[in-house]
Design a protein around this motif. Structure first.
Motif, mmCIF file in Angstrom:
data_model
loop_
_atom_site.group_PDB
_atom_site.id
_atom_site.type_symbol
_atom_site.label_atom_id
_atom_site.label_comp_id
_atom_site.label_asym_id
_atom_site.label_seq_id
_atom_site.Cartn_x
_atom_site.Cartn_y
_atom_site.Cartn_z
ATOM 1 N N ILE A 45 1.320 -1.276 -0.261
ATOM 2 C CA ILE A 45 0.133 0.146 0.109
ATOM 3 C C ILE A 45 0.787 1.158 -0.851
ATOM 4 O O ILE A 45 1.667 0.995 0.450
ATOM 5 N N ALA A 46 0.507 2.688 -0.383
ATOM 6 C CA ALA A 46 1.376 3.739 -0.555
ATOM 7 C C ALA A 46 0.790 4.232 0.912
ATOM 8 O O ALA A 46 2.008 5.304 0.802
ATOM 9 N N ASP A 664 0.042 4.253 -11.336
ATOM 10 C CA ASP A 664 -1.566 3.691 -11.095
ATOM 11 C C ASP A 664 -2.077 4.231 -9.861
ATOM 12 O O ASP A 664 -1.364 3.757 -8.534
ATOM 13 N N HIS A 665 -2.287 5.802 -10.083
ATOM 14 C CA HIS A 665 -3.135 6.662 -9.166
ATOM 15 C C HIS A 665 -4.190 5.781 -7.905
ATOM 16 O O HIS A 665 -4.237 6.186 -6.513
ATOM 17 N N LYS A 666 -5.132 4.783 -8.472
ATOM 18 C CA LYS A 666 -5.928 3.908 -7.634
ATOM 19 C C LYS A 666 -4.476 3.094 -6.000
ATOM 20 O O LYS A 666 -5.941 3.111 -5.531
ATOM 21 N N PHE A 667 -3.115 2.606 -6.638
ATOM 22 C CA PHE A 667 -3.087 1.972 -5.744
ATOM 23 C C PHE A 667 -1.723 2.737 -4.988
ATOM 24 O O PHE A 667 -0.722 2.921 -4.208
ATOM 25 N N GLY A 668 -1.660 4.279 -6.174
ATOM 26 C CA GLY A 668 -0.503 5.228 -5.525
ATOM 27 C C GLY A 668 1.109 3.916 -6.094
ATOM 28 O O GLY A 668 1.774 4.315 -4.749
ATOM 29 N N ARG A 669 1.022 3.167 -6.360
ATOM 30 C CA ARG A 669 2.348 2.248 -7.201
ATOM 31 C C ARG A 669 2.639 1.987 -8.779
ATOM 32 O O ARG A 669 1.816 2.846 -9.564
ATOM 33 N N TYR A 670 3.816 2.327 -8.585
ATOM 34 C CA TYR A 670 4.749 2.022 -10.045
ATOM 35 C C TYR A 670 4.289 0.848 -10.571
ATOM 36 O O TYR A 670 4.818 -0.131 -10.055
#
Length: 744
Positions: A45-46, A664-670
């Protein structure tokens, strides 16, 4: 002092044989006794908190020794929040395993230590961790109105100079104007060698950390502060590095975890990050740039306005010099520059080859191309009309500047005079659209404090050492050349040692200052050794050098001889044997001559000419030719210098057409955190690249007259390619990289 000429010659890498035969050892290749292995667990998680770690079931596995997390991290391993490494930005550095708070996706949350690598990796797949997720924000677009100006005094950061003239009025009244926004997404360094630390625990409690780093002294200072170790109890070694690009400037979290575990378990520990985890620390920041240029009727710039907004983490204010170059590269009396940060739930960005300048040159150099077309001028002619004879930002003359020669020699080599101005007006015999574009840049010529040591043995072999870094740039080779030339020895009679805190202190390998800084220290040290050797030679029976001063002699072909009479000489080996000494040593240091340098602005410059061919139906772009003309003072080694610029061009092609870390801003993940989907050029993408070094003498920058080339060679490449795409297609892409969908 020497007439044996090594400097400037295209000398092959002295470390090449070790690298191609496997004799060169990297940080994960030191097979120390009683070694255990660590595997890092990363947060999915971010933002949020860890609520529970189910460690017991994993600890029961045979071979698992320990699971470190915020719940059991040793109290020893904490340090003052104000402590910063040598390149830390403002704020509080990230502290691994400090508490249960999650600040960014892929944050290290636990470390599993096992007897072997396979067990550690398997145990990691079984460890269950529960999280309470919180709302995160990773989109720079949402922060447009929340940008803030960083305070001054940030490491390596120079706030933009105050506005000069009246840029708003000049822009409004000018006959030719343009304004546009330019966007470049985040990029990650991705060197071939993974970040790894082998922390060797010695029976006396001392630690030797074989760490992937661009600054062994920086890592040593970091570790001694955190763990309360004395310098003598913490040695850091990095003799070879499989690429860094700036990723190794700061101590990364694997060195902290490995040393923490080694001290706690009293055993040696190796921690190596995965390719996916290489995307969890540091990156070139996502940046939005807004430019407004205006031109007078005669083609001179009337106004330049350049504003940048880029991301930083929630816990540090990472800064870059993005816009400053726009106030100095071209002559203009009405300039306004602005720079802001926006906090996101990401890890702190990090210096990445030509930080700030690589980003800023994209905005400025594409805008200059747009302005040239708006004013009806050839892009090269437009730059020549706006050539800056002095640094208007600092109101200082340049110590040297041969950019005009770069323009002319590069254009002649490329054949720029054959270019037609209209977009879409050039095609090859197969009907593909041809585009020609240019872009350039400017980079600081810096020198840092450095030290070196030298010793020569009775057999005539010279050993020189300094704790400099070598991440593939050619440091081993150019330092060997400097030492060999100074004392008149063949290359094979010299050994240069680096990358060890047991050696004299040198600065981080970054900023394109290693050659100037460490090279000057090596030269000074060898001259000091030469003076000692001369004194010993004068004590020999019937010495032909009696009464000679250092400036009266020269070191050549393993001899010391009078400049006025080459027959009056002594052999270095005979000097040592006659003296009874088995070894003669000297040490020295070098610092910039501030009194001499202060009145000047010191920089390297370049211009890039690029050719692209575009398939009109498919939108595919191929970079078929590049000429990069560089003015960087004295070139120490034509072969390694050319290699540096070739690498810069390849990376510029990557920036222009391929390289982008997708969030992916939904997950805050590259999401493309691998070599499969994070695209970089392969052999088929690279065609003809010509590198020109323009002759440039500069006795102000440092005694060697050298300027850095590792970063300046990258500037303008992405812009030149993007401008060439416009020339081929008539489509202006301002959001890099240039993908097929942006052309169709």
């Amino acid at each position: 002092m020497s007439t044996t000429n090594h400097i400037g010659k295209p000398t092959s890498r002295v470390d090449g044989p070790a690298k191609v035969t496997g004799a060169a050892k990297y940080s994960a290749e030191f097979n120390v006794p009683d070694l255990t292995y660590g595997w890092v667990i990363s947060s999915p998680i971010a933002k949020g908190k860890i609520t529970k770690i189910h460690a017991d079931e994993v600890l029961a596995l045979p071979g698992v020794l320990k699971i470190f997390s915020h719940e059991n991290v040793p109290s020893l391993a904490w340090f003052d929040r104000s402590y910063k490494d040598q390149v830390a930005p403002g704020g509080s550095p990230f502290r691994p395993l400090h508490d249960n708070e999650i600040k960014f996706s892929q944050q290290p949350v636990a470390l599993i230590i096992a007897e072997n690598f396979e067990v550690a990796r398997y145990a990691a797949s079984l460890l269950r961790i529960e999280y309470q997720e919180e709302k995160h924000e990773t989109s720079l677009e949402t922060k447009r109105e929340e940008g803030y100006e960083p305070g001054s005094g940030k490491t390596g950061y120079m706030p933009p100079p105050p506005p000069r003239g009246n840029p708003d009025k000049a822009w409004e009244e000018a006959p030719h104007r343009m304004e546009a926004e330019y966007v470049h997404g985040a990029q990650h360094h991705n060197p071939m060698e993974l970040f790894s630390t082998t922390a060797q625990f010695h029976s006396d409690g001392k630690i030797t950390a074989y760490d992937k780093t661009q600054g062994v002294y920086n890592v040593q200072a970091y570790l001694t502060k955190i763990f309360g170790l004395k310098k003598d109890d913490c040695r850091v070694v990095n003799e070879y590095m499989g690429g860094g690009f700036g990723a190794g400037l700061r101590p990364q979290y694997q060195v902290f975890l490995a040393v923490m575990a080694a001290l706690e378990l009293k055993r040696s520990v190796r921690v190596t990050l995965t390719r996916q985890q290489m995307f969890s620390f540091g990156h070139r920041p996502h940046t939005l740039q807004y430019l407004k240029l205006a031109t007078n009727a005669d083609g001179t710039l009337a106004a330049v306005q350049h504003h940048a907004l880029h991301e930083t983490s929630q816990f540090e204010d990472y800064t870059e010099n993005v816009v400053n170059w726009s106030g100095m590269l071209y002559q203009c009396d009405n300039v306004k520059l602005g720079y802001q940060l926006a906090k996101l739930d990401v890890y702190t960005p990090l210096d990445m080859r030509a930080p700030g300048a690589a980003t800023g040159s994209i905005g400025l150099e594409i805008a200059m191309d747009e302005m040239a077309y708006e004013a009806g001028l050839d892009p090269l002619e437009f730059r020549l009309r706006n050539y800056a004879e002095m640094d208007q930002n600092m109101k200082k003359p340049f110590s040297s500047k041969k950019l005009r020669d770069c323009y002319h020699q590069g254009a002649a080599k490329f054949g720029w005079e054959k270019r037609t101005q209209a977009p879409g007006s050039m095609r090859d015999k197969d009907g593909k659209l041809i585009g020609w574009g240019i872009g350039g840049g400017v980079w600081d010529a810096s020198q840092m404090k450095s030290a070196a040591k030298a010793s020569i043995t009775a057999d005539g072999h010279l050993t020189v050492s300094s704790a400099a870094g070598e991440n593939g740039t050619g440091t081993y080779t150019i330092m060997t050349q400097i030492a060999a030339e100074t004392l008149g020895l063949p290359i094979e009679a010299v050994t240069f040692k680096l990358g060890d805190t047991d050696l004299p202190e040198a600065p981080l390998q970054g900023g394109s200052w290693t050659a100037a800084s460490v090279g000057t220290a090596v030269k000074n040290t060898c001259e000091a050794l030469g003076e000692k050797l001369l004194k010993l030679a004068q004590k020999m029976d019937d010495s032909p050098l009696k009464g000679a001063k250092l400036e009266d002699v020269e070191f050549v072909s393993g001899q010391i001889r009078l400049r006025t009479d080459a027959s009056q000489s002594v052999v270095l080996r005979d000097v040592l044997q006659a003296s009874g000494e088995t070894k003669v040593e000297a040490d020295s240091s070098a610092m910039p001559n501030m009194l001499k340098q202060q009145p000047y602005s010191m920089h390297s410059h370049n211009i890039v000419f690029a050719e692209v061919k575009v398939d009109e139906e498919l939108g595919t772009v191929h970079v078929t030719r590049v000429v990069n003309a560089v003015a960087a003072g004295r070139i120490l080694n034509l072969k390694t210098a050319r290699s540096q610029v070739l690498g810069s061009v390849v990376w510029g092609i990557s920036m222009a057409l391929m390289e982008e870390t997708v969030m992916d801003h939904k997950f805050g993940r590259y999401m493309n955190h691998n070599f499969s989907e994070y695209h970089v050029p392969v052999n088929a993408d690279i065609h003809d690249i010509d590198v020109l070094f323009v002759e440039e003498e500069d006795d102000i920058v440092n005694p060697l007259g050298v300027k850095g080339i590792g970063e300046v060679g990258m500037l303008g490449v992405a812009a030149a390619i993007t401008n060439a795409v416009f020339h081929a297609t008539g489509k202006r892409v301002r959001d890099l990289p240039v993908m097929i969908d942006k052309l169709l």
